[in-house]
Design a protein around this motif. Sequence first.
Motif, short mmCIF file in Angstrom:
data_model
loop_
_atom_site.label_atom_id
_atom_site.label_comp_id
_atom_site.label_asym_id
_atom_site.label_seq_id
_atom_site.Cartn_x
_atom_site.Cartn_y
_atom_site.Cartn_z
N ILE A 240 0.84 -1.20 0.00
CA ILE A 240 0.00 0.00 0.00
C ILE A 240 0.88 1.25 0.00
N LEU A 241 1.95 1.22 0.78
CA LEU A 241 2.85 2.39 0.81
C LEU A 241 3.59 2.53 -0.53
N GLU A 242 3.90 1.41 -1.15
CA GLU A 242 4.52 1.46 -2.47
C GLU A 242 3.57 2.11 -3.49
N ALA A 243 2.29 1.74 -3.41
CA ALA A 243 1.30 2.34 -4.32
C ALA A 243 1.25 3.85 -4.11
N LYS A 244 1.24 4.26 -2.86
CA LYS A 244 1.22 5.70 -2.55
C LYS A 244 2.43 6.40 -3.17
N ASP A 245 3.61 5.83 -2.95
CA ASP A 245 4.83 6.48 -3.44
C ASP A 245 4.89 6.47 -4.96
N PHE A 246 4.40 5.40 -5.57
CA PHE A 246 4.38 5.35 -7.03
C PHE A 246 3.45 6.42 -7.59
N LEU A 247 2.26 6.55 -7.00
CA LEU A 247 1.32 7.55 -7.49
C LEU A 247 1.88 8.96 -7.32
N GLY A 260 -7.45 4.02 -3.32
CA GLY A 260 -8.47 3.45 -2.43
C GLY A 260 -8.05 2.07 -1.98
N PHE A 261 -8.15 1.82 -0.69
CA PHE A 261 -7.90 0.46 -0.20
C PHE A 261 -8.82 0.15 0.97
N GLN A 262 -9.13 -1.13 1.09
CA GLN A 262 -10.11 -1.56 2.09
C GLN A 262 -9.44 -2.13 3.33
N LEU A 263 -9.96 -1.71 4.48
CA LEU A 263 -9.64 -2.35 5.75
C LEU A 263 -10.90 -3.08 6.22
N VAL A 267 -10.22 -8.42 10.06
CA VAL A 267 -8.86 -8.74 9.59
C VAL A 267 -7.87 -7.71 10.16
N ALA A 268 -8.00 -6.47 9.73
CA ALA A 268 -7.04 -5.44 10.14
C ALA A 268 -7.16 -5.10 11.62
N GLY A 269 -8.33 -5.41 12.22
CA GLY A 269 -8.55 -5.04 13.62
C GLY A 269 -8.10 -6.09 14.62
N GLN A 270 -7.41 -7.14 14.15
CA GLN A 270 -6.90 -8.14 15.09
C GLN A 270 -5.78 -7.53 15.95
N PRO A 271 -5.71 -7.94 17.20
CA PRO A 271 -4.66 -7.37 18.07
C PRO A 271 -3.26 -7.48 17.46
N PHE A 272 -2.96 -8.61 16.85
CA PHE A 272 -1.59 -8.78 16.37
C PHE A 272 -1.32 -8.02 15.08
N ARG A 273 -2.35 -7.40 14.49
CA ARG A 273 -2.14 -6.62 13.27
C ARG A 273 -2.14 -5.12 13.51
N ILE A 274 -2.51 -4.69 14.72
CA ILE A 274 -2.70 -3.25 14.95
C ILE A 274 -1.38 -2.48 14.80
N SER A 275 -0.30 -3.05 15.25
CA SER A 275 0.96 -2.31 15.13
C SER A 275 1.32 -2.10 13.65
N ALA A 276 1.01 -3.08 12.81
CA ALA A 276 1.26 -2.92 11.36
C ALA A 276 0.34 -1.86 10.78
N LEU A 277 -0.92 -1.88 11.21
CA LEU A 277 -1.86 -0.87 10.71
C LEU A 277 -1.40 0.53 11.13
N GLU A 278 -0.95 0.64 12.37
CA GLU A 278 -0.49 1.95 12.85
C GLU A 278 0.71 2.45 12.03
N ALA A 279 1.61 1.53 11.71
CA ALA A 279 2.77 1.92 10.90
C ALA A 279 2.31 2.36 9.50
N LEU A 280 1.34 1.65 8.96
CA LEU A 280 0.80 2.02 7.64
C LEU A 280 0.20 3.42 7.70
#
Lengths: 307, 316
Positions: A240-247, A260-263, A267-280
Motif C-alpha cells: 500500500i505504501l509502495e502504491a502511494k509512493d508510485f502515485l 483506495g484500499f479496504q480495511l 482482519v485489520a482489527g486483530q490485536p496482532f495486526r494493529i501495530s502494522a496498521l499503525e505503521a501504515l
Amino acid sequence: MSLDPTYLDYPRRGYGQDMDRYDWALAKDRAPVRLASGAQVAAMIVVACEHHVIDPKKSPFAHPHGMVTPFPDLRHFTSRDYGNRVGVFRILEALRARGLTATFALSSALLERAAPLVDAILNDGHEIAAAGLHGDAIHHSGLSEDEERAMIGQVHEAFAAAGLEPTAWLSPARQQSFNTPDLLTEAGFTRVLDWESDSVPLNLRTANGPLAALPLFNELEDFKLLVERKQDEALWTRQILEAKDFLKSEHASRGASVLGFQLTPFVAGQPFRISALEALLDGFAGDEAVWCAGAGDIIGAFEAASP
Amino acid sequence: MTADPNLYDYNPYSGRPKIEWPGGKKLAFWIAPNIEFYEFDPPKNPKRPGWPRPAPDVTGYSQRDYGNRVGHWRLMEMMDRHGLRGLVSLNVAMCDHCPEIIEACAARGWEFFSHGVYNTRFSYEMDEAQERAVLADSIATVEAATGQRIRGYLAPALTHTTRTLDLIAEHDFWYTCDLFQDDQPQPVKTKTGKLVSMPYSLEVNDVITYGQLAMDPWRYADVLKRQFDQLLKEGEASGTVMCIPLHAYLVSQPHRLRAFETALAHITGHSGDVWFATAQEIAGHFREHFWDVVQDDLDEKGLNTGGTAFDAWAAS
C-alpha cells in the motif's frame, strides 16, 4: 461437437468499450488534475463493516468473508462479528490518533444492531457509505429488476430511519447486476466503490444521471492479501505504501490520483495486526503529499479541480 | 432479513466498564493444549466427512498420533520449564485411549474442558438426546479419570447445533470456547445458567496460523508476541484475555517448537502484569464479579435486546 454459430458473432466488436456505462478514454491523454490543496494522492481508506448472516443463501455465490462450515457456523459468524464490535474500535482509534478521515461502508443490517458503532464513526467525522443489506444480499443478474430495486430501497430506508443519507455505495462482495448503477442513482446514490477502472473519479452513465466511480483497489484489500494470499503484515502494508509512493511519482506528469484500499475490521482489527496498521497509517499521516478523506470529499475536490 | 442468532448483545469495545483481574493484573493469559483423538475409520456424518480424504487418511492420522506419542510430552515439559499450566481441550475418549497423558496433565494441576468425545464425531444432525449424551459422557469420563468436574466446552471440530449453548448452560457449564466475538469474557444469552463466552483467540490458534495462514515458525512467534503486547496494553483500561490454542501435532513438530518457546518466554517475562490462569478460573472470576456489571452496563446503554440464542429459529 460444435458451438452454436452465433458464438463467433462479435456484435460489440469495435473501438472502445463493449458497454455503455462510460467511454473509452486514455489516462495519458487527459489534462492532469491539480487539486486546489496541492495534494498529490487522495487516499480513500474504506473500512468495510459488513454483517455476515449465519444462514446465508450463498446465491449466486458465497461472499468470500461469509460463512464456511455447515449451519450453525458459530465460528465464522462470531469471528466476523468480532470485527464490528471489537476490531473496528481499534481501527477508529488508530485513525483518530493520526487525524485521518476514512469512509466506513456499513451493511444496513448493522445500523440498529450496532447503533453505538454508527455514533462512534460519526463522532470522529468519518463518512458513512452503504454496503447493501448484509454480506449475503448479493446483487447479481439473476435478480429481477424489481427484486434488486426492492433490496436497494430497503437499504435506503434503513439508513434514512437511522437519520443517515449516504451518497456512496459498496456492493456486497463488490458484485453488481447489469442494472445496479441505474437502480443506485434511482435511489439517490451518486458514488460507487465497486468499479476501479481509472485512477481518478469516473462518471458512469445511468438512467438517472451520473454515478461517480472511485477506485478501490481490490488487490490491496487486507482479506485478500493477508488471508487469501497468506502474505504477512509487513508485505501487506509495504504494497500500500509502495502504491502511494508510485502515485506520487506520477503526479508531475499525470496529476493527482485516488488510492483506495479496504480495511476489514475482523482482519485489520486483530490485536496482532494493529501495530502494522499503525505503521501504515503513520506512512499516510506523515506524508504532506497525501490527503486522506472520505469518498464524498474526494469527489468534490476532483470535481472542483477538473478543467 | 435473516434473523440475528441473538447469541449475545452487541457491546462496543470502547467505553466498557473496567474488568479487573486478581492482583490488579491487566491481562488474563491461558494456554489451551488440544488433546485429541481422530479415529482411523470414523463413521460418516451427513454434513462432513471424518477426514478430508477417504479413510484411512494415513498421513493425517499418523501426524495426529505423533502429537500424542511424542509432541504432547515435549510441549508439557516446555510449559513446566516456564511454570505454566494448561487447560486441556479434551476429546474425552483420550481418557480411554491414552490415559498416561491425562494422568500426567492431572498430576501437574492442569484442568480439562470437553472438546467432545472424538474430533471425528461431529455435532451436525444430532438430536437433543444424542447431544445430551455427549455432554453426560464428557462430564462422567473426565470426572472418573481425574476427579474434576469440567466447566467448559468447545464443540468437537467446532461443529454445533442451535441447541448446543443452551444444553451446556443447563449442564452447569460456566463457559463456552466456541464464540470468537470478543477479547473479554461476555455473557451468552442462554435460557438458563450464566454461560460466559471465553476468548479462545482462534486467529492465533496454531491450526489457523500454520495451516490456513501458512505461517512459518518464526512468524507465528512474532504474531503471538504482537497479540500479547496489544492485549496487554488494552488491559490497562479494562482486563483482557489472551489464549493460545495449541495442538501438539502442529506446534511440537521439531521445526517449530523452539521458535514457539520464544513467544512463551516473552509472555512470561511480563509476569507482573499477567494473570496466568485457566479459563475455569477466569470464567469463575467473571461470573462472580463482572457478569452483573456487564449486564447492568448493557441495560443502561439500551443494548440488551432480550430473548435467547436462536430463539427466532426455535419459533419458526
